[in-house]
Design a protein around this motif. Structure first.
Motif, PDB file in Angstrom:
ATOM      1  N   THR A   1      23.621  38.626  38.884  1.00 23.41           N
ATOM      2  CA  THR A   1      24.778  40.349  39.089  1.00 23.41           C
ATOM      3  C   THR A   1      24.306  40.836  40.306  1.00 23.41           C
ATOM      4  OG1 THR A   1      23.892  39.966  36.780  1.00 23.41           O
ATOM      5  CG2 THR A   1      24.256  42.351  37.313  1.00 23.41           C
ATOM      6  N   ARG A   2      24.621  41.670  40.998  1.00 17.50           N
ATOM      7  CA  ARG A   2      24.653  41.979  42.074  1.00 17.50           C
ATOM      8  C   ARG A   2      24.282  43.536  42.315  1.00 17.50           C
ATOM      9  NH1 ARG A   2      28.799  40.107  46.885  1.00 17.50           N
ATOM     10  NH2 ARG A   2      28.938  37.734  45.619  1.00 17.50           N
ATOM     11  N   ASP A   3      24.512  43.884  40.908  1.00 13.80           N
ATOM     12  CA  ASP A   3      23.662  46.049  40.339  1.00 13.80           C
ATOM     13  C   ASP A   3      21.813  45.455  39.986  1.00 13.80           C
ATOM     14  OD1 ASP A   3      23.102  48.443  39.704  1.00 13.80           O
ATOM     15  OD2 ASP A   3      24.387  48.206  38.200  1.00 13.80           O
ATOM     16  N   HIS A   4      21.424  45.832  41.144  1.00 11.56           N
ATOM     17  CA  HIS A   4      19.922  45.580  40.675  1.00 11.56           C
ATOM     18  C   HIS A   4      19.454  46.314  40.381  1.00 11.56           C
ATOM     19  CE1 HIS A   4      19.122  42.937  45.254  1.00 11.56           C
ATOM     20  NE2 HIS A   4      20.255  42.770  43.995  1.00 11.56           N
TER      21      HIS A   4
ATOM     22  N   LEU B   1      31.224  29.623  17.432  1.00 16.82           N
ATOM     23  CA  LEU B   1      31.941  30.573  17.887  1.00 16.82           C
ATOM     24  C   LEU B   1      30.577  31.480  17.792  1.00 16.82           C
ATOM     25  CD1 LEU B   1      34.652  31.448  15.325  1.00 16.82           C
ATOM     26  CD2 LEU B   1      35.065  30.419  17.862  1.00 16.82           C
ATOM     27  N   VAL B   2      30.948  32.215  18.769  1.00 19.49           N
ATOM     28  CA  VAL B   2      29.574  33.775  19.540  1.00 19.49           C
ATOM     29  C   VAL B   2      29.718  34.839  18.219  1.00 19.49           C
ATOM     30  CG1 VAL B   2      29.017  34.580  20.555  1.00 19.49           C
ATOM     31  CG2 VAL B   2      30.052  32.647  21.877  1.00 19.49           C
ATOM     32  N   VAL B   3      29.244  34.994  18.193  1.00 22.73           N
ATOM     33  CA  VAL B   3      29.365  35.490  16.485  1.00 22.73           C
ATOM     34  C   VAL B   3      27.833  37.345  17.154  1.00 22.73           C
ATOM     35  CG1 VAL B   3      29.167  33.896  14.727  1.00 22.73           C
ATOM     36  CG2 VAL B   3      27.234  35.033  15.598  1.00 22.73           C
ATOM     37  N   VAL B   4      27.548  36.793  18.434  1.00 21.01           N
ATOM     38  CA  VAL B   4      27.038  38.181  18.790  1.00 21.01           C
ATOM     39  C   VAL B   4      26.360  37.605  20.071  1.00 21.01           C
ATOM     40  CG1 VAL B   4      24.485  39.506  18.538  1.00 21.01           C
ATOM     41  CG2 VAL B   4      25.764  38.750  16.685  1.00 21.01           C
ATOM     42  N   VAL B   5      25.814  39.167  20.973  1.00 21.50           N
ATOM     43  CA  VAL B   5      25.928  38.962  22.720  1.00 21.50           C
ATOM     44  C   VAL B   5      24.946  39.781  22.302  1.00 21.50           C
ATOM     45  CG1 VAL B   5      27.120  38.737  24.850  1.00 21.50           C
ATOM     46  CG2 VAL B   5      27.749  37.808  23.554  1.00 21.50           C
ATOM     47  N   GLY B   6      24.302  39.811  22.835  1.00 23.33           N
ATOM     48  CA  GLY B   6      22.976  41.189  22.983  1.00 23.33           C
ATOM     49  C   GLY B   6      22.867  41.437  24.723  1.00 23.33           C
ATOM     50  N   ARG B   7      22.646  42.662  24.625  1.00 19.80           N
ATOM     51  CA  ARG B   7      22.540  43.493  25.656  1.00 19.80           C
ATOM     52  C   ARG B   7      21.966  42.902  26.767  1.00 19.80           C
ATOM     53  NH1 ARG B   7      25.493  48.172  26.100  1.00 19.80           N
ATOM     54  NH2 ARG B   7      24.480  49.017  27.878  1.00 19.80           N
ATOM     55  N   PRO B   8      21.872  43.190  27.799  1.00 15.18           N
ATOM     56  CA  PRO B   8      21.593  42.782  29.081  1.00 15.18           C
ATOM     57  C   PRO B   8      20.563  43.496  29.358  1.00 15.18           C
ATOM     58  CG  PRO B   8      23.801  43.710  30.366  1.00 15.18           C
ATOM     59  CD  PRO B   8      23.559  43.826  28.280  1.00 15.18           C
ATOM     60  N   LEU B   9      19.753  42.336  29.547  1.00 18.32           N
ATOM     61  CA  LEU B   9      18.622  42.811  30.343  1.00 18.32           C
ATOM     62  C   LEU B   9      18.269  42.154  31.877  1.00 18.32           C
ATOM     63  CD1 LEU B   9      16.183  42.608  26.639  1.00 18.32           C
ATOM     64  CD2 LEU B   9      17.308  44.838  27.754  1.00 18.32           C
ATOM     65  N   PRO B  10      16.768  42.855  32.379  1.00 23.35           N
ATOM     66  CA  PRO B  10      16.033  42.546  33.258  1.00 23.35           C
ATOM     67  C   PRO B  10      15.948  40.966  33.409  1.00 23.35           C
ATOM     68  CG  PRO B  10      15.449  44.704  33.385  1.00 23.35           C
ATOM     69  CD  PRO B  10      16.386  44.047  31.732  1.00 23.35           C
ATOM     70  N   GLY B  11      16.303  40.179  34.033  1.00 19.34           N
ATOM     71  CA  GLY B  11      16.274  38.531  34.250  1.00 19.34           C
ATOM     72  C   GLY B  11      15.292  38.039  34.042  1.00 19.34           C
TER      73      GLY B  11
ATOM     74  N   GLU C   1      17.302  41.827  37.891  1.00 17.78           N
ATOM     75  CA  GLU C   1      15.500  41.373  38.241  1.00 17.78           C
ATOM     76  C   GLU C   1      15.376  40.145  38.753  1.00 17.78           C
ATOM     77  OE1 GLU C   1      13.068  43.415  39.111  1.00 17.78           O
ATOM     78  OE2 GLU C   1      13.272  45.461  38.567  1.00 17.78           O
ATOM     79  N   ARG C   2      14.356  39.879  39.329  1.00 20.57           N
ATOM     80  CA  ARG C   2      14.561  38.079  39.667  1.00 20.57           C
ATOM     81  C   ARG C   2      14.037  37.344  38.843  1.00 20.57           C
ATOM     82  NH1 ARG C   2      15.468  36.846  45.002  1.00 20.57           N
ATOM     83  NH2 ARG C   2      14.360  38.879  46.563  1.00 20.57           N
TER      84      ARG C   2
ATOM     85  N   LYS D   1      14.116  32.895  36.966  1.00 23.45           N
ATOM     86  CA  LYS D   1      13.316  31.778  36.761  1.00 23.45           C
ATOM     87  C   LYS D   1      14.451  31.230  37.880  1.00 23.45           C
ATOM     88  CE  LYS D   1      15.006  29.807  32.677  1.00 23.45           C
ATOM     89  NZ  LYS D   1      14.460  29.398  31.284  1.00 23.45           N
ATOM     90  N   ASN D   2      15.303  31.829  38.529  1.00 28.76           N
ATOM     91  CA  ASN D   2      16.683  31.603  39.178  1.00 28.76           C
ATOM     92  C   ASN D   2      16.333  31.908  40.685  1.00 28.76           C
ATOM     93  OD1 ASN D   2      17.574  33.198  39.060  1.00 28.76           O
ATOM     94  ND2 ASN D   2      19.686  32.985  38.098  1.00 28.76           N
ATOM     95  N   TYR D   3      15.453  32.780  40.599  1.00 33.60           N
ATOM     96  CA  TYR D   3      14.841  33.410  42.113  1.00 33.60           C
ATOM     97  C   TYR D   3      16.280  33.799  42.849  1.00 33.60           C
ATOM     98  CZ  TYR D   3      11.413  28.733  42.404  1.00 33.60           C
ATOM     99  OH  TYR D   3      10.504  28.477  41.776  1.00 33.60           O
ATOM    100  N   ARG D   4      17.251  34.292  41.673  1.00 34.04           N
ATOM    101  CA  ARG D   4      17.739  35.739  41.743  1.00 34.04           C
ATOM    102  C   ARG D   4      17.827  36.607  40.749  1.00 34.04           C
ATOM    103  NH1 ARG D   4      23.879  32.164  41.630  1.00 34.04           N
ATOM    104  NH2 ARG D   4      24.118  34.614  42.963  1.00 34.04           N
ATOM    105  N   TYR D   5      18.503  37.529  41.598  1.00 33.62           N
ATOM    106  CA  TYR D   5      18.640  38.850  40.843  1.00 33.62           C
ATOM    107  C   TYR D   5      19.572  38.705  39.270  1.00 33.62           C
ATOM    108  CZ  TYR D   5      15.605  41.707  43.166  1.00 33.62           C
ATOM    109  OH  TYR D   5      15.068  43.112  44.193  1.00 33.62           O
ATOM    110  N   SER D   6      19.130  38.866  38.514  1.00 35.88           N
ATOM    111  CA  SER D   6      19.886  37.688  37.260  1.00 35.88           C
ATOM    112  C   SER D   6      19.579  38.777  35.774  1.00 35.88           C
ATOM    113  CB  SER D   6      19.797  36.660  36.680  1.00 35.88           C
ATOM    114  OG  SER D   6      19.555  36.038  37.559  1.00 35.88           O
ATOM    115  N   THR D   7      20.373  38.954  35.232  1.00 35.97           N
ATOM    116  CA  THR D   7      20.521  39.890  33.865  1.00 35.97           C
ATOM    117  C   THR D   7      20.534  38.838  32.304  1.00 35.97           C
ATOM    118  OG1 THR D   7      22.460  39.804  33.695  1.00 35.97           O
ATOM    119  CG2 THR D   7      21.540  41.733  34.185  1.00 35.97           C
ATOM    120  N   ASN D   8      19.047  38.672  31.236  1.00 35.67           N
ATOM    121  CA  ASN D   8      18.739  38.186  30.296  1.00 35.67           C
ATOM    122  C   ASN D   8      20.508  38.479  29.297  1.00 35.67           C
ATOM    123  OD1 ASN D   8      18.083  37.176  28.238  1.00 35.67           O
ATOM    124  ND2 ASN D   8      15.853  36.862  28.641  1.00 35.67           N
ATOM    125  N   HIS D   9      20.958  37.328  29.110  1.00 39.05           N
ATOM    126  CA  HIS D   9      21.931  37.529  27.469  1.00 39.05           C
ATOM    127  C   HIS D   9      21.601  36.896  27.047  1.00 39.05           C
ATOM    128  CE1 HIS D   9      24.854  39.929  30.314  1.00 39.05           C
ATOM    129  NE2 HIS D   9      24.257  39.561  31.493  1.00 39.05           N
TER     130      HIS D   9
END
Length: 255
Positions: free
Chosen positions: A114-117, A142-152, A121-122, A124-132
């Motif tokens: 994710t480009r919005d820093h 079927l997907v039933v829940v997707v949590g709010r994104p947190l810093p990677g 956060e950096r 394990k893939n060495y990029r700024y990412s969000t954890n979902h």
């Protein structure tokens, strides 16, 4: 200016949405019922609702810049941006509120570059990412829940609760991998140093791995949407994209 891509030509629908024209038509009907096409004050939409929904899906699928995407639909860059900001949240998956007593869920975390820093956060893939945190039904996939994104850089065992995924599933039996210690989730048995697992634990781990492969399959399908490889959206945009793609994934899977 005239656009190249339009929902009036069914051949464009499948590659950008993953849905059949009939499924796409049902989705547009639901969006219209939910108020996506209500006449609003100010500048009217330059595209019908069908084309606006296709534009959002095309953006998620291709991750093209606005200056590249807009001419394909015959609109300006600002119009394309407004369409995505307005319709993206309306395409979002609504989390399931109730689960049958015998339901089994599977949870896993995925990283979205994710480009919005400000939200990333950096990791394990060495990029700024969000954890979902993504939860699927083990039976239907079927997907039933997707949590709010947190810093990677947030590990899964903390993200499980902080993202709201834990609260969303309640006491429903949920399976996870070994990255969720102390969460109360059903995880594989770990072998202690110098010891072998009993046969029954080996059998349990084998069954556990087979069931968890279903969430890997779901992730593989969702990651074909290129925006999940390098999201340019800011703020809640990555969350809306993840939820919208989950909804389209469910529609395609359910037929």
């Amino acid at each position: 200016m005239a656009g190249v891509i339009t929902a009036s030509e069914p051949s464009w629908i499948v590659p950008f949405t993953g849905l059949s024209p009939r499924q796409f038509g049902r989705l547009v009907t639901v969006l219209r019922r939910e108020g996506a096409d209500v006449v609003r004050r100010g500048r009217p939409w330059s595209l019908p609702l069908e084309d606006r929904a296709l534009l959002v899906a095309a953006y998620w699928r291709t991750n093209l810049a606005m200056r590249q995407l807009a001419p394909l639909f015959g609109v300006s860059k600002s119009a394309a941006d407004r369409i995505i900001d307005h319709l993206g949240p309306m395409l979002a998956l609504q989390p399931r509120k109730r689960f049958a007593r015998d339901t089994v869920l599977i949870v896993d975390g995925t990283l979205v570059p994710t480009r919005d820093h400000a939200v990333a956060e950096r990791s394990k893939n060495y990029r700024y990412s969000t954890n979902h945190q993504v939860v699927i039904d083990a039976d239907t996939r079927l997907v039933v829940v997707v949590g709010r994104p947190l810093p990677g850089n947030r590990n899964d065992c903390k993200a499980w609760e902080e993202s709201g995924a834990k609260a969303a599933v309640g006491m429903t039996m949920t399976i996870a991998d070994g990255g969720y210690p102390g969460t109360g989730l059903v995880m594989p048995h770990r072998r202690r140093k110098g010891e072998d697992l009993p046969v029954w634990k080996e059998a349990h781990n084998k069954s556990h791995k087979k069931v968890r492969a279903r969430v890997e399959h779901a992730f593989a399908r969702m990651k074909t949407w290129k925006i999940l490889r390098d999201c340019r959206l800011k703020g809640d945009g990555v969350h809306h994209a993840m939820l919208g793609i989950a909804r389209l994934h469910n529609l395609a899977l359910a037929g």
